[in-house]
Design an enzyme around this catalytic site. Structure first.
Site, PDB file in Angstrom:
ATOM      1  NE  ARG A 111      71.778  47.502  42.196  1.00  0.00           N
ATOM      2  CZ  ARG A 111      72.636  47.696  41.364  1.00  0.00           C
ATOM      3  NH1 ARG A 111      72.710  48.816  40.662  1.00  0.00           N
ATOM      4  NH2 ARG A 111      73.802  47.108  41.613  1.00  0.00           N
ATOM      5  CB  VAL A 155      64.032  56.049  30.237  1.00  0.00           C
ATOM      6  CG1 VAL A 155      62.587  56.044  30.045  1.00  0.00           C
ATOM      7  CG2 VAL A 155      64.794  56.216  28.752  1.00  0.00           C
ATOM      8  CG  MET A 194      75.019  44.929  34.412  1.00  0.00           C
ATOM      9  SD  MET A 194      75.759  44.887  36.133  1.00  0.00           S
ATOM     10  CE  MET A 194      74.535  45.869  37.025  1.00  0.00           C
ATOM     11  N   GLY A 195      71.216  43.359  31.867  1.00  0.00           N
ATOM     12  CA  GLY A 195      69.919  42.559  31.616  1.00  0.00           C
ATOM     13  C   GLY A 195      68.752  43.055  32.815  1.00  0.00           C
ATOM     14  CG  HIS A 236      68.356  48.225  30.010  1.00  0.00           C
ATOM     15  ND1 HIS A 236      67.553  47.714  30.994  1.00  0.00           N
ATOM     16  CD2 HIS A 236      69.445  48.460  30.478  1.00  0.00           C
ATOM     17  CE1 HIS A 236      68.161  47.691  31.951  1.00  0.00           C
ATOM     18  NE2 HIS A 236      69.455  48.174  31.765  1.00  0.00           N
TER      19      HIS A 236
HETATM   20  P1  AMP Z   1      72.539  48.421  33.702  1.00  0.00           P
HETATM   21  O1  AMP Z   1      72.148  47.372  33.135  1.00  0.00           O
HETATM   22  O2  AMP Z   1      71.943  49.027  34.752  1.00  0.00           O
HETATM   23  O3  AMP Z   1      74.008  48.455  33.835  1.00  0.00           O
HETATM   24  O4  AMP Z   1      72.183  49.647  32.621  1.00  0.00           O
HETATM   25  C1  AMP Z   1      72.777  49.446  31.231  1.00  0.00           C
HETATM   26  C2  AMP Z   1      72.945  50.797  30.551  1.00  0.00           C
HETATM   27  O5  AMP Z   1      71.485  51.293  30.428  1.00  0.00           O
HETATM   28  C3  AMP Z   1      73.657  51.830  31.190  1.00  0.00           C
HETATM   29  O6  AMP Z   1      74.282  52.490  30.207  1.00  0.00           O
HETATM   30  C4  AMP Z   1      72.874  52.508  32.141  1.00  0.00           C
HETATM   31  O7  AMP Z   1      73.158  53.965  32.227  1.00  0.00           O
HETATM   32  C5  AMP Z   1      71.526  52.776  31.053  1.00  0.00           C
HETATM   33  N1  AMP Z   1      70.310  53.022  31.795  1.00  0.00           N
HETATM   34  C6  AMP Z   1      69.952  52.326  32.838  1.00  0.00           C
HETATM   35  N2  AMP Z   1      68.731  52.783  33.440  1.00  0.00           N
HETATM   36  C7  AMP Z   1      68.359  53.850  32.304  1.00  0.00           C
HETATM   37  C8  AMP Z   1      67.534  55.073  32.424  1.00  0.00           C
HETATM   38  N3  AMP Z   1      66.308  54.879  33.284  1.00  0.00           N
HETATM   39  N4  AMP Z   1      67.420  55.718  31.350  1.00  0.00           N
HETATM   40  C9  AMP Z   1      68.419  55.867  30.542  1.00  0.00           C
HETATM   41  N5  AMP Z   1      69.459  54.646  30.425  1.00  0.00           N
HETATM   42  C10 AMP Z   1      69.481  53.959  31.378  1.00  0.00           C
END
Ligand code: AMP
Length: 282
Positions: free
Chosen positions: A187, A176, A30-31, A37
């Site tokens: 967030r 991570v 979601m950027g 990411h």
């Molecule tokens: P989001 O943009 O929050 O929807 O996340 C996109 C992708 O990045 C999803 O597969 C999340 O699980 C992954 N992601 C987000 N935060 C982390 C993190 N801290 N460590 C590993 N993967 C992450």
């Protein structure tokens, strides 16, 4: 690196890439990119010839009163970060492009969406599975990369791919964290400095639970109580859920055995954070 925004353009590009016999790795996001990411992208780069990153704040997965409007967005910042790790193509469609007038088809995975975030965010996973299904159809990815940060999401997507015979391999990448243990999340920018300090209790409590399991504790209730007590001691924390379930089947557990997921969702002010740990007990 190219940025495409329309279904027609991504279709044409993907068929050209496939025509060259190249494998496609896909990272949906979601950027407002961070190192979590970028780690997914780095994994995809190792294993695939061409890496597509999508950036789409998907309204379908946000409930009423959730943060769809406020969700941080910065495409030019994201573009620079994506370039830096070698993304080949960004797909950043508009909401109208993804859900035009007349849209009425949804993907609904049942059992594994019932607990955890599925219980506290009704409808969330229908939004997730529907958009991921659309994005996988568009990108024709050989492998798609998801973070263990959203452990239930990995279980849900893997179930969808298995049940619907989708031709893609789902790769899960470890969480991570910042140096002080806070799991990276787009967030986190909502947190005030005091809330951010308070949020460190999440990783601390998961570590404490993991230590108890290493020390021989097998009672689910006891493990949850360790986490509950520590988080309750933090005045800014409001617990949404703390759950211990089998992984990846997500069934409730009394006794810890096999691969288990300890997952939590906790609010700090208006920010809801999730975190988890997967433990293996034989
Ligand atoms: P989001 O943009 O929050 O929807 O996340 C996109 C992708 O990045 C999803 O597969 C999340 O699980 C992954 N992601 C987000 N935060 C982390 C993190 N801290 N460590 C590993 N993967 C992450």
């Amino acid at each position: 690196m190219e940025i495409l925004t329309t279904i027609q353009d991504i279709r044409e590009k993907v068929s050209w890439i496939k025509g060259q016999g190249k494998s496609i790795g896909f990272v949906p996001t979601m950027g407002y990119l961070h190192e979590g990411h970028l780690t997914l992208v780095k994994e995809a780069k190792k294993e695939c010839d061409f890496v597509i990153l999508s950036i789409f704040v998907n309204p379908l997965q946000f409930g009423i009163g959730e943060d769809f409007e406020e969700y941080p967005r910065d495409l030019s910042r994201d573009t620079e970060l994506a370039k830096g790790v070698g993304v080949d193509l960004i797909f950043a469609p508009s909401v109208k492009e993804m859900y035009p007038k007349g849209f009425q088809s949804y993907v609904d995975v049942k059992k594994v969406t019932e607990g955890l975030c599925g219980a506290s965010r009704p409808g969330h996973f229908i939004g997730v599975t529907t958009v991921v299904n659309k994005l996988l159809n568009l990108t024709q990815a050989d492998k798609a990369y998801f973070g263990q940060k959203d452990a239930q999401q990995v279980a849900v997507i893997s179930t969808m791919v298995r049940d619907l015979n989708m031709n893609v391999e789902i790769i899960a990448v470890p969480i991570v964290r910042e140096g002080d243990g806070l799991a990276l999340s787009s967030r986190n920018v909502y947190l005030s400095p005091t809330e951010r300090r308070a949020a460190l209790v999440l990783n601390r409590s998961l570590q404490r639970a993991s230590d108890a399991v290493s020390g021989g504790q097998r009672e689910g209730k006891q493990i949850i109580e360790i986490v509950n007590k520590l988080i309750q001691e933090e005045p800014l924390a409001v617990i949404d859920y703390i759950e211990l379930v089998s992984y990846p089947s997500l069934e409730p557990l009394d006794l810890i055995e096999g691969q288990v997921l300890l997952a939590l969702a906790v609010r700090f002010g208006k920010t809801r954070l999730i975190d988890n740990i997967i433990m293996e007990v034989r």
